[in-house]
Scaffold this motif. Structure first.
Motif, PDB file in Angstrom:
ATOM      1  N   PRO A 258       0.774  -1.290   0.000  1.00 33.88           N
ATOM      2  CA  PRO A 258       0.083   0.011  -0.143  1.00 33.88           C
ATOM      3  C   PRO A 258       0.775   1.225  -0.030  1.00 33.88           C
ATOM      4  O   PRO A 258       1.996   1.388   0.468  1.00 33.88           O
ATOM      5  CB  PRO A 258      -0.889  -0.100   1.235  1.00 33.88           C
ATOM      6  N   VAL A 259       0.378   2.231  -0.467  1.00 34.81           N
ATOM      7  CA  VAL A 259       0.931   3.524  -0.325  1.00 34.81           C
ATOM      8  C   VAL A 259      -0.127   4.676  -0.128  1.00 34.81           C
ATOM      9  O   VAL A 259      -1.304   4.574  -0.099  1.00 34.81           O
ATOM     10  CB  VAL A 259       1.439   4.011  -2.128  1.00 34.81           C
ATOM     11  N   ASP A 260       0.484   5.881   0.573  1.00 29.56           N
ATOM     12  CA  ASP A 260      -0.575   6.993   0.714  1.00 29.56           C
ATOM     13  C   ASP A 260      -0.234   7.939  -0.524  1.00 29.56           C
ATOM     14  O   ASP A 260       0.878   8.477  -0.523  1.00 29.56           O
ATOM     15  CB  ASP A 260       0.006   7.515   2.074  1.00 29.56           C
ATOM     16  N   VAL A 261      -1.530   8.214  -1.196  1.00 26.06           N
ATOM     17  CA  VAL A 261      -1.306   9.433  -2.238  1.00 26.06           C
ATOM     18  C   VAL A 261      -1.495  10.498  -1.675  1.00 26.06           C
ATOM     19  O   VAL A 261      -2.555  10.853  -1.070  1.00 26.06           O
ATOM     20  CB  VAL A 261      -2.189   8.826  -3.434  1.00 26.06           C
TER      21      VAL A 261
ATOM     22  N   THR B 256       1.722  13.265  -4.847  1.00 25.93           N
ATOM     23  CA  THR B 256       2.715  12.657  -4.640  1.00 25.93           C
ATOM     24  C   THR B 256       2.501  11.142  -3.953  1.00 25.93           C
ATOM     25  O   THR B 256       1.294  11.041  -3.422  1.00 25.93           O
ATOM     26  CB  THR B 256       3.946  13.452  -3.663  1.00 25.93           C
ATOM     27  N   ALA B 257       3.600  10.506  -3.610  1.00 24.83           N
ATOM     28  CA  ALA B 257       3.138   9.052  -2.711  1.00 24.83           C
ATOM     29  C   ALA B 257       4.214   8.890  -1.627  1.00 24.83           C
ATOM     30  O   ALA B 257       5.231   9.001  -2.129  1.00 24.83           O
ATOM     31  CB  ALA B 257       3.251   7.716  -3.841  1.00 24.83           C
TER      32      ALA B 257
ATOM     33  N   SER C  41       7.634   7.419  -7.417  1.00 24.97           N
ATOM     34  CA  SER C  41       7.879   6.732  -8.418  1.00 24.97           C
ATOM     35  C   SER C  41       6.903   5.165  -8.580  1.00 24.97           C
ATOM     36  O   SER C  41       7.022   4.596  -9.715  1.00 24.97           O
ATOM     37  CB  SER C  41       9.421   6.231  -8.524  1.00 24.97           C
ATOM     38  N   ASP C  42       6.355   4.997  -7.538  1.00 26.71           N
ATOM     39  CA  ASP C  42       5.552   3.678  -7.341  1.00 26.71           C
ATOM     40  C   ASP C  42       4.265   3.979  -7.881  1.00 26.71           C
ATOM     41  O   ASP C  42       3.260   2.927  -7.827  1.00 26.71           O
ATOM     42  CB  ASP C  42       5.525   3.170  -6.041  1.00 26.71           C
TER      43      ASP C  42
END
Length: 322
Positions: free
Chosen positions: A132-135, A262-263, A274-275
């Motif tokens: 998971p990522v936070d956008v 951004t992430a 970049s993900d």
């Protein structure tokens, strides 16, 4: 009578909106009005993603309202606006609006200039990894504002932001107003306005104010391998206004504003921009259907209003007869 009541109900139901935003629009406008007065408007509107793609994701407008032969050569109003979305993760806004009357001559009309950015689009965000990522959605605004000869002059800037799908929300609006009393700001810009030196081609180096803000609009979590869409509704209005007398009103956003995506890693906070892959998409209409109880109460409410009206008419007739 019953058919009239049902007709009232049908009209009320018809007025209920079925969708809030739909499609895709990018609108950039420049307006200027001079001392003569003359008026000019330059308007660029893209109503589809295909049209915006054909334009290279860049819109530029310019308006200039001049003077007549008896006015000072420095008089007039000018507005320029540029929106560049060639990189959807770092869209750029630039503008400059100037209203100037160095010597009024025969005329003392309102001189003003304005730039307007109105954006409504979708951002499709793909997590290219398995974790998971936070956008994060943010902005940076850099602008200069000045009214050095303060005879009924003011400058104003307003920003409004609405994003869908956020799991954490930040601020959604900011405003700035500068006149003879100084600068007043709130919202996103409440603590980012400071005194600064500003340059004008006629008045030279003058005292003004600088906006230098970093703005956090909000963020959303995106699971590994998932794809989500956030709708963006954004407005920025910059105004320079000189009502009467001689003077200058100046808003200089040529240092640019940025709308950024951004992430970051949800656990370490490390940059993971970049993900993700961010793509412009049209907004899908959201339809809301009225509740059945609402459809039942509408004719009943109309019936109650009709009965009260009828009772009032009867009372009027009785009083007349007496």
């Amino acid at each position: 009578m019953r058919s009239r009541i049902l007709a009232y109900a049908a009209v009320i139901v018809a007025l209920i909106p079925l969708s809030v935003h739909a499609g895709f629009t990018v609108t950039v406008t420049s307006l200027a009005q001079g001392n003569i007065p003359t008026h000019q408007e330059d308007y660029q509107r893209y109503s589809s993603l295909a049209d915006w793609t054909s334009a290279g994701f860049v819109a530029t407008t310019h308006a200039h309202a001049d003077r007549d032969a008896f006015d000072s050569p420095f008089d007039g109003a000018d507005a320029t606006a540029v929106f560049d979305q060639s990189n959807p993760t770092n869209a750029v806004l630039r503008s400059k609006v100037v209203a100037r009357r160095f010597y009024g001559g025969r005329y003392q009309n309102i001189v003003w200039a304005q730039s307007i950015f109105s954006l409504n689009y979708g951002l499709q965000i793909e997590n290219l990894t398995g974790s998971p990522v936070d956008v994060n959605f943010a902005g940076e605004m850099h602008g200069l504002f000045a009214t050095p000869v303060r005879d009924f002059a003011h400058v104003q800037a307003e920003e409004k932001v609405h994003l869908t799908g956020l799991t954490t929300t930040g601020s959604d609006r900011g405003s700035l107003f500068v006149n003879f009393d100084g600068a007043k700001s709130d919202g996103l810009w409440s603590s980012f306005v400071h005194p600064a030196k500003v340059h004008d081609d006629v008045y030279g180096t003058i005292d003004g104010f600088e906006l230098n803000s970093f703005e956090y609009y909000g963020s959303r979590s995106v699971a590994g391998g998932a794809m989500v869409v956030s709708d963006v509704d954004y407005d920025l209005v910059l105004t320079a206004d000189l009502d009467i007398g001689n003077g200058l009103a100046l808003v200089d956003f040529t240092n640019t504003g940025h709308l950024m995506v951004t992430a970051t890693d949800p656990f370490t906070g490390a940059d993971r921009s970049s993900d993700i892959r961010v793509t412009l998409v049209p907004i899908v209409p959201s339809v809301s259907v009225p509740e059945p109880i609402g459809l039942i109460l509408l004719p009943l409410g109309a019936l109650a209003l009709t009965r009260r009206h009828h009772a009032h008419r009867v009372q009027q007739r009785q009083e007349t007869a007496v």
